[in-house]
Design an enzyme around this catalytic site. Structure first.
Site, short mmCIF file in Angstrom:
data_model
loop_
_atom_site.label_atom_id
_atom_site.label_comp_id
_atom_site.label_asym_id
_atom_site.label_seq_id
_atom_site.Cartn_x
_atom_site.Cartn_y
_atom_site.Cartn_z
N ALA A 66 24.82 14.74 -68.39
CA ALA A 66 24.14 14.07 -69.49
C ALA A 66 23.32 12.93 -68.88
O ALA A 66 23.63 12.45 -67.78
CB ALA A 66 25.16 13.52 -70.47
N GLY A 112 27.81 17.23 -67.89
CA GLY A 112 27.22 18.12 -68.89
C GLY A 112 26.55 19.35 -68.28
O GLY A 112 26.45 20.39 -68.94
N GLU A 115 29.31 21.69 -67.78
CA GLU A 115 29.73 22.15 -69.11
C GLU A 115 28.74 23.17 -69.68
O GLU A 115 29.14 24.13 -70.32
CB GLU A 115 29.86 20.94 -70.05
CG GLU A 115 31.05 20.06 -69.66
CD GLU A 115 31.07 18.75 -70.42
OE1 GLU A 115 30.13 17.94 -70.26
OE2 GLU A 115 32.02 18.52 -71.21
N GLU A 135 32.95 12.32 -64.95
CA GLU A 135 32.90 11.35 -66.06
C GLU A 135 33.91 10.21 -65.94
O GLU A 135 33.62 9.07 -66.32
CB GLU A 135 33.12 12.06 -67.41
CG GLU A 135 31.96 12.93 -67.86
CD GLU A 135 32.04 14.36 -67.34
OE1 GLU A 135 32.84 14.63 -66.41
OE2 GLU A 135 31.30 15.21 -67.86
N1 COA Z 1 21.50 10.82 -65.69
C1 COA Z 1 20.34 10.17 -65.50
N2 COA Z 1 19.66 10.18 -64.34
C2 COA Z 1 20.18 10.87 -63.31
C3 COA Z 1 21.38 11.58 -63.43
C4 COA Z 1 22.05 11.54 -64.68
N3 COA Z 1 23.19 12.21 -64.91
N4 COA Z 1 21.66 12.17 -62.23
C5 COA Z 1 20.65 11.84 -61.41
N5 COA Z 1 19.75 11.06 -62.05
C6 COA Z 1 18.50 10.49 -61.53
C7 COA Z 1 18.77 9.31 -60.59
O1 COA Z 1 18.97 8.14 -61.34
C8 COA Z 1 17.48 9.31 -59.78
O2 COA Z 1 16.46 8.72 -60.58
P1 COA Z 1 15.45 7.67 -59.89
O3 COA Z 1 14.77 8.43 -58.78
O4 COA Z 1 14.52 7.30 -61.01
O5 COA Z 1 16.29 6.54 -59.37
C9 COA Z 1 17.15 10.79 -59.65
O6 COA Z 1 17.86 11.44 -60.71
C10 COA Z 1 17.61 11.39 -58.34
O7 COA Z 1 19.00 11.14 -58.19
P2 COA Z 1 19.65 10.40 -56.90
O8 COA Z 1 20.93 9.78 -57.35
O9 COA Z 1 18.64 9.51 -56.27
O10 COA Z 1 19.91 11.65 -55.97
P3 COA Z 1 21.00 11.75 -54.79
O11 COA Z 1 20.67 12.98 -54.04
O12 COA Z 1 21.10 10.48 -54.05
O13 COA Z 1 22.41 11.95 -55.56
C11 COA Z 1 23.89 12.91 -57.23
C12 COA Z 1 22.67 13.12 -56.31
C13 COA Z 1 24.00 14.16 -58.11
C14 COA Z 1 25.14 12.77 -56.38
C15 COA Z 1 23.70 11.64 -58.08
O14 COA Z 1 22.41 11.70 -58.68
C16 COA Z 1 24.70 11.47 -59.18
O15 COA Z 1 25.83 11.11 -58.91
N6 COA Z 1 24.30 11.68 -60.47
C17 COA Z 1 25.12 11.44 -61.61
C18 COA Z 1 26.15 12.53 -61.79
C19 COA Z 1 27.06 12.23 -62.97
O16 COA Z 1 27.82 11.30 -62.95
N7 COA Z 1 26.97 13.07 -64.01
C20 COA Z 1 27.79 12.97 -65.18
C21 COA Z 1 27.11 12.22 -66.24
S1 COA Z 1 28.17 11.99 -67.65
#
Ligand code: COA
Length: 262
Positions: A66, A112, A115, A135
């Site tokens: 999400a 999500g 999911e 989460e």
């Molecule tokens: N919601 C909003 N934005 C998200 C996102 C999410 N769930 N997951 C990634 N993004 C965005 C990042 O903020 C970043 O945006 P920016 O370039 O404007 O800063 C962009 O996507 C790229 O992500 P980034 O974190 O820089 O990539 P990475 O390769 O370093 O890391 C992940 C990849 C997947 C490990 C990391 O993005 C992450 O942990 N995301 C969240 C996962 C999560 O907790 N999901 C559950 C949500 S309830």
């Protein structure tokens, strides 16, 4: 012009839906989720759509969850309403779709995103795919069906560990745990998944719809599943597809099903 958050394309009865927000790792914001709900209504309505493939744009993510920026401002009522609407208006519509829906997981499937993949009827994955429910690290729990579907797919202990730890599992582990049916090299994921769907698409639509309904009922622990199977088996004998399928076998030719819902 705003970027289209969903790309769709129909080829020989197979409808591909691509989550298209790669710069945010295809994170599921409200607009994208609402669009997915509308596209699923189209899938139900259009007889020319026989099967569906859902995947993510780019090489990095199927969907990284999400949209955390949107979640951050919600209160209790708004979050409850969001979870209800995503579950009932979109993910349940995918799970209960009478046409086969497969997720081709091309990268991160987190929160999500995991999911959404689990709401599909089954999953294929790239060798580079990663699955997780992170989460709890955000002070949250899965709200789009994850506690229920992951437990059914992977079993209680694995679901507990995945959700409690928030850690990711790789594609090979996901396959071993029953989350994924097939793993392919990243460059072959789409073609291989489409080939699998072509085989499925060529089977009788009313039979596929009944199989989906009955397997879903079984996974929900429906005690009446055997009786429902008896009734559904009998009902197949009233369809032209059963006439065509059995006649084609006896005439030593391939059956031809016209498609459409019944
Ligand atoms: N919601 C909003 N934005 C998200 C996102 C999410 N769930 N997951 C990634 N993004 C965005 C990042 O903020 C970043 O945006 P920016 O370039 O404007 O800063 C962009 O996507 C790229 O992500 P980034 O974190 O820089 O990539 P990475 O390769 O370093 O890391 C992940 C990849 C997947 C490990 C990391 O993005 C992450 O942990 N995301 C969240 C996962 C999560 O907790 N999901 C559950 C949500 S309830």
């Amino acid at each position: 012009m705003p970027q289209e958050l969903l790309l769709t394309g129909l080829r020989e009865g197979i409808y591909t839906i691509t989550l298209n927000r790669p710069e945010k790792l295809n994170a599921l914001n409200r607009q994208l989720i609402a669009g997915l709900g509308r596209v699923m209504e189209e899938v139900y309505r259009r007889p020319d759509i026989r099967a569906v493939l859902i995947t993510g744009a780019g090489e990095k993510a199927f969907a990284a969850g999400a949209d955390i920026a949107e979640l951050a401002s919600l209160d209790v009522e708004a979050a409850t309403a969001l979870a209800r609407s995503v579950q009932q208006d979109v993910f349940d519509k995918i799970e209960n779709c009478p046409k086969p829906v497969v997720a081709a997981v091309n990268g991160y499937a987190l929160g999500g995103g995991c999911e959404l993949a689990m709401a599909c009827h089954f999953r294929t994955a790239a060798e580079t795919a990663r699955f997780g429910q992170p989460e709890a690290g955000l002070g949250l729990i899965p709200g789009y069906g994850g506690t229920q579907r992951l437990t059914r797919l992977a079993g209680k202990g694995r679901a507990m560990e995945m959700m409690m730890s928030g850690g990711m599992i790789d594609a090979a582990t996901a396959e071993r745990w029953g989350l994924v049916n097939h793993i392919y090299p990243p460059g072959q994921l789409l073609d291989a998944s489409l080939r699998l769907l072509e085989k499925i698409r060529d089977n009788a639509p009313p039979a596929l719809g009944r199989i989906i309904g009955l397997v879903n009922a079984a996974s929900l622990g429906d005690a009446g599943g055997f009786d429902r199977e008896i009734a559904a088996f009998g009902a197949c004998f009233g369809t032209p597809e059963m006439q065509e399928g059995t006649r084609a076998f006896l005439e030593k030719r391939k059956p031809k099903f016209d498609g459409g819902e019944r």
